[in-house]
Design a protein around this motif. Structure first.
Motif, PDB file in Angstrom:
ATOM      1  N   LEU A   1      -4.294   7.035  -5.292  1.00 35.28           N
ATOM      2  CA  LEU A   1      -4.655   8.399  -5.111  1.00 35.28           C
ATOM      3  C   LEU A   1      -5.273   9.308  -5.915  1.00 35.28           C
ATOM      4  N   LYS A   2      -4.754   8.994  -7.257  1.00 38.22           N
ATOM      5  CA  LYS A   2      -5.060   9.875  -8.210  1.00 38.22           C
ATOM      6  C   LYS A   2      -6.625   9.788  -8.570  1.00 38.22           C
ATOM      7  N   ALA A   3      -6.994   8.259  -8.707  1.00 38.64           N
ATOM      8  CA  ALA A   3      -8.210   7.820  -8.763  1.00 38.64           C
ATOM      9  C   ALA A   3      -9.527   8.073  -7.964  1.00 38.64           C
ATOM     10  N   LEU A   4      -8.945   8.345  -6.551  1.00 35.90           N
ATOM     11  CA  LEU A   4      -9.674   8.734  -5.536  1.00 35.90           C
ATOM     12  C   LEU A   4     -10.893   9.873  -5.881  1.00 35.90           C
ATOM     13  N   GLU A   5     -11.974   9.466  -5.733  1.00 36.06           N
ATOM     14  CA  GLU A   5     -12.898  10.730  -6.267  1.00 36.06           C
ATOM     15  C   GLU A   5     -13.771  11.302  -4.962  1.00 36.06           C
ATOM     16  N   ILE A   6     -13.366  10.879  -3.782  1.00 37.47           N
ATOM     17  CA  ILE A   6     -13.873  11.294  -2.661  1.00 37.47           C
ATOM     18  C   ILE A   6     -13.205  12.398  -1.837  1.00 37.47           C
ATOM     19  N   ASP A   7     -13.727  13.236  -1.163  1.00 40.50           N
ATOM     20  CA  ASP A   7     -12.884  13.778  -0.161  1.00 40.50           C
ATOM     21  C   ASP A   7     -12.742  13.230   1.071  1.00 40.50           C
ATOM     22  N   TYR A   8     -11.660  13.277   1.900  1.00 44.70           N
ATOM     23  CA  TYR A   8     -11.492  12.530   3.144  1.00 44.70           C
ATOM     24  C   TYR A   8     -10.914  13.496   4.193  1.00 44.70           C
ATOM     25  N   ASP A   9     -10.773  13.000   5.456  1.00 44.58           N
ATOM     26  CA  ASP A   9     -10.125  14.028   6.500  1.00 44.58           C
ATOM     27  C   ASP A   9      -9.074  12.945   6.731  1.00 44.58           C
ATOM     28  N   VAL A  10      -8.988  11.597   6.659  1.00 43.95           N
ATOM     29  CA  VAL A  10      -7.965  10.706   6.812  1.00 43.95           C
ATOM     30  C   VAL A  10      -7.479   9.890   5.775  1.00 43.95           C
ATOM     31  N   ILE A  11      -6.460   9.747   5.261  1.00 42.80           N
ATOM     32  CA  ILE A  11      -6.035   8.764   4.071  1.00 42.80           C
ATOM     33  C   ILE A  11      -5.081   7.787   4.837  1.00 42.80           C
ATOM     34  N   CYS A  12      -5.488   6.550   4.413  1.00 44.81           N
ATOM     35  CA  CYS A  12      -4.646   5.279   5.157  1.00 44.81           C
ATOM     36  C   CYS A  12      -4.110   4.483   3.795  1.00 44.81           C
TER      37      CYS A  12
ATOM     38  N   MET B   1     -15.944  12.224  10.799  1.00 49.09           N
ATOM     39  CA  MET B   1     -14.560  12.024  10.011  1.00 49.09           C
ATOM     40  C   MET B   1     -14.455  11.106   9.072  1.00 49.09           C
ATOM     41  N   ASP B   2     -14.340  11.390   7.788  1.00 48.04           N
ATOM     42  CA  ASP B   2     -14.277  10.391   6.529  1.00 48.04           C
ATOM     43  C   ASP B   2     -12.907   9.777   6.303  1.00 48.04           C
ATOM     44  N   ILE B   3     -12.890   8.417   6.241  1.00 44.06           N
ATOM     45  CA  ILE B   3     -11.729   7.830   6.253  1.00 44.06           C
ATOM     46  C   ILE B   3     -11.781   7.077   4.708  1.00 44.06           C
ATOM     47  N   ALA B   4     -10.379   7.341   4.033  1.00 46.31           N
ATOM     48  CA  ALA B   4     -10.206   6.879   3.026  1.00 46.31           C
ATOM     49  C   ALA B   4      -9.049   5.818   3.064  1.00 46.31           C
ATOM     50  N   ILE B   5      -9.199   4.728   2.411  1.00 48.03           N
ATOM     51  CA  ILE B   5      -8.181   3.547   2.647  1.00 48.03           C
ATOM     52  C   ILE B   5      -7.684   3.156   1.332  1.00 48.03           C
ATOM     53  N   ILE B   6      -6.407   3.254   0.809  1.00 47.59           N
ATOM     54  CA  ILE B   6      -5.936   2.637  -0.117  1.00 47.59           C
ATOM     55  C   ILE B   6      -4.867   1.649  -0.075  1.00 47.59           C
ATOM     56  N   ILE B   7      -5.391   0.213  -0.833  1.00 46.35           N
ATOM     57  CA  ILE B   7      -4.582  -0.743  -0.374  1.00 46.35           C
ATOM     58  C   ILE B   7      -3.807  -1.331  -1.770  1.00 46.35           C
ATOM     59  N   PRO B   8      -2.450  -1.043  -1.904  1.00 52.08           N
ATOM     60  CA  PRO B   8      -1.965  -1.700  -2.959  1.00 52.08           C
ATOM     61  C   PRO B   8      -1.774  -3.186  -2.914  1.00 52.08           C
ATOM     62  N   ALA B   9      -1.921  -3.777  -4.185  1.00 53.87           N
ATOM     63  CA  ALA B   9      -2.055  -5.376  -4.050  1.00 53.87           C
ATOM     64  C   ALA B   9      -1.456  -6.152  -5.349  1.00 53.87           C
ATOM     65  N   TYR B  10      -0.710  -6.967  -4.894  1.00 59.78           N
ATOM     66  CA  TYR B  10      -0.281  -7.768  -6.190  1.00 59.78           C
ATOM     67  C   TYR B  10       0.066  -9.396  -5.571  1.00 59.78           C
ATOM     68  N   ASN B  11      -0.721 -10.347  -6.428  1.00 59.24           N
ATOM     69  CA  ASN B  11      -0.798 -11.523  -5.894  1.00 59.24           C
ATOM     70  C   ASN B  11      -1.242 -12.018  -4.779  1.00 59.24           C
ATOM     71  N   GLU B  12      -2.310 -11.345  -4.246  1.00 54.45           N
ATOM     72  CA  GLU B  12      -2.616 -11.273  -2.849  1.00 54.45           C
ATOM     73  C   GLU B  12      -3.897 -12.486  -2.554  1.00 54.45           C
ATOM     74  N   GLU B  13      -4.089 -13.329  -3.388  1.00 58.73           N
ATOM     75  CA  GLU B  13      -5.410 -13.861  -3.345  1.00 58.73           C
ATOM     76  C   GLU B  13      -5.674 -14.783  -2.028  1.00 58.73           C
TER      77      GLU B  13
END
Length: 295
Positions: free
Chosen positions: A83-94, A1-13
């Motif tokens: 999500l628009k930039a994601l270039e892989i297929d996935y079974d679960v998106i996080c 099962m392929d998992i893709a994770i997207i993490i929005p980040a703003y000033n998170e150093e």
């Protein structure tokens, strides 16, 4: 099962390195971890790029800073850019926040849950915060609600709900839509994640108004909104929260604000909320008797 994770980040150093290291060292690896930098003015992108040079499944994209002032709008717009930039297929998106530290088996437990239950559409653990040296569950919502910081969706469920709504209440709308389409939404109280900073501080002043408007846009009835605002005000020990949120609800009604769900979805949301309210009242009565307080 392929998992893709997207993490929005703003000033998170201060947090992004620990977050990514916890995800890069999972017992079950994600196929892709994509950090979307929302125009940070600190070293967030540099820290991500440095880690990405050592891990093939980690990458960074950057976008101009979003100036959305509505809670939820900014973070969902940033997620959608990933999500628009994601270039892989996935079974679960996080959709994960950048200020979390995950236990090393988080993705393994998540994967097993989706594999064992084909009707499971959304799944996740609980956020904990450090109080007086101990990590405690962050008591902000009901136990059956999957926090916006920890969202994981089966791809077919994510398609059914047509992705995330860029508005306050998105992390309730997604669950309600999932249930409307016959999917199960589950939380795991044993799957604990460290949350490194308080939730929603930047919207504290205007939160009551946003909250009331979001209830109207989700097609709550006046009586259901009243009880919901009372409950939230009680949790915050703030009468002013109740007055401001209900005023905002009524103002939204007179202005005919745009709805975020269809009539059928709204009817389902109202029915579900009433059933849960009755369930909690019955549970409280059973535990405390006729003189017990209703919380």
């Amino acid at each position: 099962m392929d998992i893709a994770i997207i993490i929005p980040a703003y000033n998170e150093e201060k947090f992004i390195k620990a977050c990514l290291e916890s995800l890069l060292n999972q017992t079950y690896p994600a196929r892709k971890i994509l950090v979307v930098d929302d125009g940070s003015g600190d070293k967030t992108p540099e820290l991500v790029e440095h880690l990405a040079s050592s891990y093939e499944n980690l990458s960074l994209i950057s976008r101009p800073k979003s100036f959305s002032h509505e809670p939820g709008g900014k973070i969902v717009e940033t997620f959608n850019a990933g999500l628009k930039a994601l270039e892989i297929d996935y079974d679960v998106i996080c959709k994960f926040d950048a200020d979390l530290i995950f236990p090393e088996n988080y993705l393994e437990v998540l994967t097993k849950a989706f594999q064992e239950n084909p009707k499971l559409g959304m799944y996740g653990g609980f956020c904990t915060i450090c109080k007086e040296g101990t990590w405690q569950v962050e008591q902000l919502t009901n136990a059956d609600h999957l926090r916006g910081a920890l969202k994981a969706y089966r791809k077919t469920c994510f398609t059914d709900i047509e992705g995330l709504t860029p508005a306050m209440g998105w992390d309730t709308i997604d669950e309600m839509k999932a249930r409307f389409y016959g999917w199960e939404v589950k939380t795991n109280p044993d799957l604990l994640v460290k949350h490194l900073k308080p939730t929603g501080q930047q919207y504290k002043k205007n939160l009551p108004a946003f909250f009331g408007t979001s209830l109207f846009r989700m097609r709550y009835s006046w009586s259901l909104a009243l009880l919901t605002c009372l409950k939230m005000a009680n949790n915050k020990s703030s009468l002013s929260f109740f007055l401001k949120s209900m005023t905002s609800f009524q103002t939204s009604s007179s202005k005919k604000s745009t709805f975020l769900v269809t009539e059928q979805e709204g009817a389902f949301i109202r029915s579900y909320r009433w059933s849960k309210l009755k369930e909690r009242l019955f549970q409280n009565f059973r535990n405390n008797g006729p003189r017990g307080s209703v919380g």
